[in-house]
Structures are given as structure tokens and as C-alpha cells.
Design an enzyme around this catalytic site. Structure first.
Site, PDB file in Angstrom:
ATOM      1  N   ASP A  55       0.856  -1.188   0.000  1.00 57.39           N
ATOM      2  CA  ASP A  55       0.000   0.000   0.000  1.00 57.39           C
ATOM      3  C   ASP A  55       0.888   1.232   0.000  1.00 57.39           C
ATOM      4  O   ASP A  55       2.035   1.171   0.455  1.00 57.39           O
ATOM      5  CB  ASP A  55      -0.910   0.012   1.234  1.00 57.39           C
ATOM      6  CG  ASP A  55      -2.156   0.851   1.023  1.00 57.39           C
ATOM      7  OD1 ASP A  55      -3.248   0.272   0.937  1.00 57.39           O
ATOM      8  OD2 ASP A  55      -2.030   2.094   0.922  1.00 57.39           O
ATOM      9  N   GLU A  59     -14.652  -9.743  -6.957  1.00 53.72           N
ATOM     10  CA  GLU A  59     -14.756 -10.214  -5.579  1.00 53.72           C
ATOM     11  C   GLU A  59     -16.219 -10.214  -5.143  1.00 53.72           C
ATOM     12  O   GLU A  59     -16.908  -9.236  -5.333  1.00 53.72           O
ATOM     13  CB  GLU A  59     -13.959  -9.234  -4.696  1.00 53.72           C
ATOM     14  CG  GLU A  59     -13.811  -9.680  -3.281  1.00 53.72           C
ATOM     15  CD  GLU A  59     -13.289 -11.083  -3.200  1.00 53.72           C
ATOM     16  OE1 GLU A  59     -12.097 -11.270  -3.412  1.00 53.72           O
ATOM     17  OE2 GLU A  59     -14.078 -12.013  -2.941  1.00 53.72           O
ATOM     18  N   LEU A 112     -34.251 -11.157   1.331  1.00 57.33           N
ATOM     19  CA  LEU A 112     -35.643 -10.697   1.366  1.00 57.33           C
ATOM     20  C   LEU A 112     -35.986 -10.184   2.764  1.00 57.33           C
ATOM     21  O   LEU A 112     -37.121 -10.295   3.203  1.00 57.33           O
ATOM     22  CB  LEU A 112     -36.590 -11.836   0.973  1.00 57.33           C
ATOM     23  CG  LEU A 112     -36.699 -12.157  -0.522  1.00 57.33           C
ATOM     24  CD1 LEU A 112     -37.691 -13.289  -0.767  1.00 57.33           C
ATOM     25  CD2 LEU A 112     -37.114 -10.935  -1.347  1.00 57.33           C
ATOM     26  N   CYS A 131     -20.671  -1.402  -1.408  1.00 57.32           N
ATOM     27  CA  CYS A 131     -20.897  -1.971  -2.747  1.00 57.32           C
ATOM     28  C   CYS A 131     -22.248  -1.635  -3.366  1.00 57.32           C
ATOM     29  O   CYS A 131     -22.297  -1.027  -4.434  1.00 57.32           O
ATOM     30  CB  CYS A 131     -20.731  -3.486  -2.686  1.00 57.32           C
ATOM     31  SG  CYS A 131     -19.019  -3.957  -2.432  1.00 57.32           S
TER      32      CYS A 131
HETATM   33  C1  UDX Z   1     -22.323  -7.083  -0.905  1.00 59.81           C
HETATM   34  C2  UDX Z   1     -22.504  -8.406  -1.663  1.00 59.81           C
HETATM   35  O1  UDX Z   1     -23.342  -9.284  -0.916  1.00 59.81           O
HETATM   36  C3  UDX Z   1     -21.151  -9.046  -1.922  1.00 59.81           C
HETATM   37  O2  UDX Z   1     -21.320 -10.227  -2.705  1.00 59.81           O
HETATM   38  C4  UDX Z   1     -20.270  -8.049  -2.661  1.00 59.81           C
HETATM   39  O3  UDX Z   1     -18.982  -8.575  -2.872  1.00 59.81           O
HETATM   40  C5  UDX Z   1     -20.168  -6.758  -1.871  1.00 59.81           C
HETATM   41  O4  UDX Z   1     -21.466  -6.228  -1.623  1.00 59.81           O
HETATM   42  P1  UDX Z   1     -21.875  -6.329   1.625  1.00 59.81           P
HETATM   43  O5  UDX Z   1     -21.984  -4.924   1.118  1.00 59.81           O
HETATM   44  O6  UDX Z   1     -20.746  -6.667   2.534  1.00 59.81           O
HETATM   45  O7  UDX Z   1     -21.790  -7.362   0.398  1.00 59.81           O
HETATM   46  O8  UDX Z   1     -23.218  -6.630   2.421  1.00 59.81           O
HETATM   47  P2  UDX Z   1     -24.563  -7.477   2.206  1.00 59.81           P
HETATM   48  O9  UDX Z   1     -24.636  -8.507   3.255  1.00 59.81           O
HETATM   49  O10 UDX Z   1     -24.731  -7.934   0.805  1.00 59.81           O
HETATM   50  O11 UDX Z   1     -25.660  -6.363   2.529  1.00 59.81           O
HETATM   51  C6  UDX Z   1     -25.775  -5.168   1.761  1.00 59.81           C
HETATM   52  C7  UDX Z   1     -26.836  -4.248   2.324  1.00 59.81           C
HETATM   53  O12 UDX Z   1     -28.135  -4.793   2.101  1.00 59.81           O
HETATM   54  C8  UDX Z   1     -26.736  -4.036   3.836  1.00 59.81           C
HETATM   55  O13 UDX Z   1     -27.028  -2.692   4.121  1.00 59.81           O
HETATM   56  C9  UDX Z   1     -27.801  -4.945   4.407  1.00 59.81           C
HETATM   57  O14 UDX Z   1     -28.293  -4.502   5.651  1.00 59.81           O
HETATM   58  C10 UDX Z   1     -28.855  -4.870   3.323  1.00 59.81           C
HETATM   59  N1  UDX Z   1     -29.716  -6.054   3.275  1.00 59.81           N
HETATM   60  C11 UDX Z   1     -29.213  -7.258   2.873  1.00 59.81           C
HETATM   61  C12 UDX Z   1     -31.052  -5.944   3.623  1.00 59.81           C
HETATM   62  O15 UDX Z   1     -31.526  -4.854   3.987  1.00 59.81           O
HETATM   63  N2  UDX Z   1     -31.850  -7.046   3.532  1.00 59.81           N
HETATM   64  C13 UDX Z   1     -31.391  -8.263   3.129  1.00 59.81           C
HETATM   65  O16 UDX Z   1     -32.179  -9.204   3.065  1.00 59.81           O
HETATM   66  C14 UDX Z   1     -30.024  -8.372   2.804  1.00 59.81           C
END
Ligand code: UDX
Length: 422
Positions: A18, A139, A241, A251
Site C-alpha cells: 500500500d 470479488e 428478502l 458496494c
Molecule cells: C455485498 C454483496 O453481498 C457481496 O457479494 C459483494 O462482494 C459486496 O457487496 P456487503 O456490502 O458486505 O456485500 O453486504 P450485504 O450482506 O450484501 O448487505 C448489503 C446491504 O443490504 C446491507 O445494508 C444490508 O443490511 C442490506 N440487506 C441485505 C437488507 O436490507 N436485507 C437483506 O435481506 C439483505
């Protein structure tokens, strides 16, 4: 960090580079700059075994490497939502100068379609004699379960045009073959789009159920039952859901915006993803209204205990956390916020309004509060001593934005209960 640590766990020799000296110094001294369960143990173990090191010496790390992963940030660019590729291109240029022997350059950062080819062009221009191939290896890990997701992926996607590079990547991921995790190779462009399309699709599922939750509230249905019933159809599936305060994180918000932007640039309609972005903003606004209504129509002069600030549990990441959109309007209208988060308070302090008061002990958060807002579903909040909570509060309003608690349990303990879509 996770990619480097996990590959070293697979037996590869990994140098994590880094430009940020402080970050590297911290890592050399064993301090991990992010909260990700299990990462500290993995880093310690593999550093001790001599397979993992941290350095700012790009030249040495690059010259030696068979394979280089570019894993820098691609934040949404201010103003237009396009992914900011400054760091990717800068890394490509730096790497190019030091290449020695055949090297595979892997794009792991989430980048718009066409970036791998642009990286290829930059490297060729910077170092015309370099012997390299370019690969896109998006990723899919989730924060909070990143190591588990890396070690037990649903799939590994490789965008590649050279057999030699593909063989090297398959060799790197070989330990996963025991789990029969499919390694899917495709073109560079398809691999790049798979990442955006996957995140946009999952974000669509979340926004869809969030919209249904508002409809449930209007018609007297229970979103939990609706999601359960929908999820039993395997074509739909039960994951993603869960209705809530809207999606956040590093992301979904930026990748949905970037996808809309990519489509616009190509003159292609992307109406569904555009609607997902808008629905997510509406969901956060709906949460503000929900809290206001639960407080009898005005938050002015009210004390609110907020449980959880991060965008989801098991992370200290505050990027695009719903708390950042929901709390400021309440404070503006005169509410005072008493907040707790098991890991995110240090990250939250500089970006939330300075009026927010933070407590290390979750029970101190309830003192004199008119209402509780459960914002993030940390496990710690699932088993609260509800009598103690009630005893510390002035009011009895419990607003559960993650549908963690059963309605009956809270009512039995004397709370007035508000949820999302139930
Ligand atoms: C996501 C993707 O899942 C992952 O594959 C990608 O590499 C990066 O982005 P992440 O951002 O770490 O991962 O979190 P994730 O668990 O997917 O949740 C994303 C957002 O959606 C969170 O704010 C979570 O609270 C929300 N969420 C998720 C809901 O509100 N309801 C759900 O049923 C699932």
C-alpha cells in the site's frame, strides 16, 4: 487484506502493498485497520509462517511476483456516480514500471466494463517490453463474513483470454476444488459485468421487499410472512428478502449507481436499477417518517436511543450506512440522539452530526430515552434485558428497523412496538 490473507492461508507467498505508510506500519506491528471477524487470527498465523508480509516497497514485491492483484478502492465519483478509477490506473502505472518476467495482472477492484483492457493498454504504454496477461477476477465477499465467503465461495469468476494466465489463476484457487466451488472462466467484459449485475440484482431484491414492506403496512399484511412465502419458491429463494431501513455499504449503493452510469454512457435503458436506487432513498425517508409518527408526530425535544450505526452487523464500515441519512433529519428537527455500536462508533463520530452522544455500554444509551431505534441487527441487541431497558427509559416506544423482535414479546414488556412492514 482478505484476499491477501486468504491466499497466504492457501499456501501462497503474499506481499500486501500500500502507499499508505501508516497502514503498513500498523499491519507490520500486528494492528489490523478494519474490523473483520477472523482476519486478525489469519494475518497473525500466516505472518508468523513467513507467507504473508506488508510493505510499501512496490518495486520489490512486483519484481518477484507471478501474479499481482490490483485491489484498490473504486468509490463513486462525486457528482456523476461513475466509479472513480484514479487509484486503479495509478496502481497499473506503478506496477508496469517494475514488472520482471511473465506476470499475470489481476483486476480485483470492482470496475466498469472495459477497465481491464484499459489497464492492459496503460501497462503496455508504460512498459512496452513487459511480458504479462490481464485477468478480471471480481470479488463477491460480504463484509462481516468475508473470510468464510472467500474460503467457501459460491463461485469464482475469471475473465481471461490467455490459457497461461487461466492456468495460473486456477492453480491459485485449487484448494477450493475440494469444496467443488465452480471456477467459471469467461471474457474480460463479461466478468466485469457479472460483478455489477450480481450486486444490482441483490440490491433489487432488497429494494423489492422494502417496497412490499411499505405496502404491508398499508394493507395490514406481515412482510415477514410475505417474504417467507415468496422465498419458498426456489426460483425466488429466501435470501436477501429481509425488509429494513434500506441497503448501504461499500458496494450496493455505489455499484447500482455505476451500473446506471455505464448503461447511460452506452445509450441503453437501465430503468430497473434506476428504480432500485430511488426506492432505496425513499425507504430511508420512510424510516424518518416512521420514527416521527411513532413519537406522536414530532421528534422535537425527544431523546432517542439508537442501537447500531454501521450499515450491517459484524463490520465497522459506515459507508452509506442508513444511519447517516436517518439520524441527521431527526437531529435537525430537535431530537437528541444517544447512540451505541459495538464496532462502528470511531468511524461514525467524524461523519455523524456532532450532537450525537455515544455510549460504550449499551444500557447507558437508554437512560431517559423516549424511544429506542434498533438500526443495525448486531447479535448483542437480540438478547437485551427488556425489563432493564424499560426501567431506564422515560418513554416506551420501540422502533425495530430490522424486525429482530417479536411483537408479542415487546408488548408483554410494556413497549409500544413499531417495525418495518409488520
Ligand atoms: C455485498 C454483496 O453481498 C457481496 O457479494 C459483494 O462482494 C459486496 O457487496 P456487503 O456490502 O458486505 O456485500 O453486504 P450485504 O450482506 O450484501 O448487505 C448489503 C446491504 O443490504 C446491507 O445494508 C444490508 O443490511 C442490506 N440487506 C441485505 C437488507 O436490507 N436485507 C437483506 O435481506 C439483505
Amino acid at each position: 487484506m482478505v484476499t491477501g490473507a486468504c491466499f497466504s492461508e492457501f499456501g501462497a507467498y503474499v506481499s500486501c502493498v500500500d502507499v499508505n505508510e501508516k497502514k503498513i506500519n500498523d499491519l507490520v506491528e500486528g494492528r489490523i485497520p478494519i474490523y473483520e471477524p477472523g482476519l486478525d487470527i489469519l494475518v497473525e498465523k500466516n505472518t508468523k509462517a513467513g507467507r504473508l508480509n506488508f510493505t510499501t516497497d512496490l518495486e520489490m514485491a512486483v519484481a518477484d511476483a507471478d501474479c499481482i492483484f490490483i485491489a484498490v478502492g473504486t468509490p463513486a465519483r462525486r457528482g456523476d456516480g461513475h466509479a472513480d478509477l484514479t487509484y486503479v490506473y495509478a496502481a497499473a502505472k506503478d506496477v508496469a514500471r517494475h514488472l520482471k518476467g511473465y506476470t499475470v495482472i489481476v483486476d480485483k477492484s470492482t470496475v466498469p466494463v472495459g477497465t481491464a483492457r484499459e489497464v492492459q493498454r496503460i501497462i503496455k504504454k508504460e512498459n512496452p517490453s513487459a511480458n504479462f496477461d490481464i485477468v478480471s477476477n471480481p470479488e463477491f465477499l460480504r463484509e462481516g463474513s468475508a473470510i468464510e465467503d472467500f474460503m467457501r465461495p459460491e463461485r469464482v469468476v475469471i475473465g481471461v483470454e490467455s490459457q497461461r494466465a487461466e492456468a495460473l489463476l486456477r492453480e491459485l484457487y485449487r484448494p477450493l476444488s475440494l469444496l467443488e466451488a465452480p471456477v467459471f472462466s469467461t471474457t474480460l467484459e463479461s466478468a466485469e459485468l457479472i460483478k455489477y449485475a450480481s450486486n444490482a440484482f441483490l440490491a433489487t431484491k432488497v429494494s423489492f421487499i422494502n417496497e412490499m414492506s411499505v405496502l404491508c403496512e398499508a394493507v395490514g399484511a406481515d412482510v415477514h410472512a410475505v417474504a417467507t412465502g415468496m422465498g419458498m419458491d426456489r426460483r425466488i429463494g429466501s435470501k436477501f428478502l429481509h425488509a429494513g431501513p434500506g441497503f448501504g455499504g461499500s458496494c450496493f449503493p455505489k455499484d447500482t449507481l455505476a451500473l446506471v452510469r455505464i448503461a447511460k454512457e452506452k445509450g441503453v435503458p437501465c430503468k430497473i436499477v434506476e428504480a432500485v436506487v430511488e426506492a432505496n432513498a425513499m425507504q430511508k425517508r420512510h424510516m424518518v417518517k416512521k420514527i416521527r409518527n411513532a413519537l406522536g408526530g414530532s421528534e422535537s425535544g425527544k431523546k432517542i436511543a439508537v442501537l447500531g450505526l454501521t450499515f450491517k452487523p459484524e463490520t465497522d464500515d459506515m459507508r452509506d450506512a442508513p444511519s447517516l441519512s436517518i439520524l441527521p433529519p431527526l437531529i435537525e428537527k430537535g431530537a437528541s440522539i444517544q447512540a451505541h455500536d459495538p464496532q462502528g462508533m470511531a468511524q461514525a463520530k467524524p461523519i455523524l452530526p456532532e450532537e450525537v452522544i455515544y455510549y460504550d455500554n449499551v444500557y447507558d444509551t437508554f437512560l431517559g430515552a423516549d424511544a429506542v431505534v434498533l438500526m443495525t441487527e448486531w447479535n448483542q441487541y437480540r438478547g437485551l434485558d427488556l425489563d432493564r431497558v424499560k426501567g431506564l427509559m422515560k418513554g416506551n416506544v420501540f422502533i425495530d428497523l430490522r424486525n429482530v423482535y417479536q411483537h408479542e414479546i415487546l408488548v408483554t414488556h410494556g413497549f409500544e412496538y413499531f417495525s418495518v412492514g409488520r
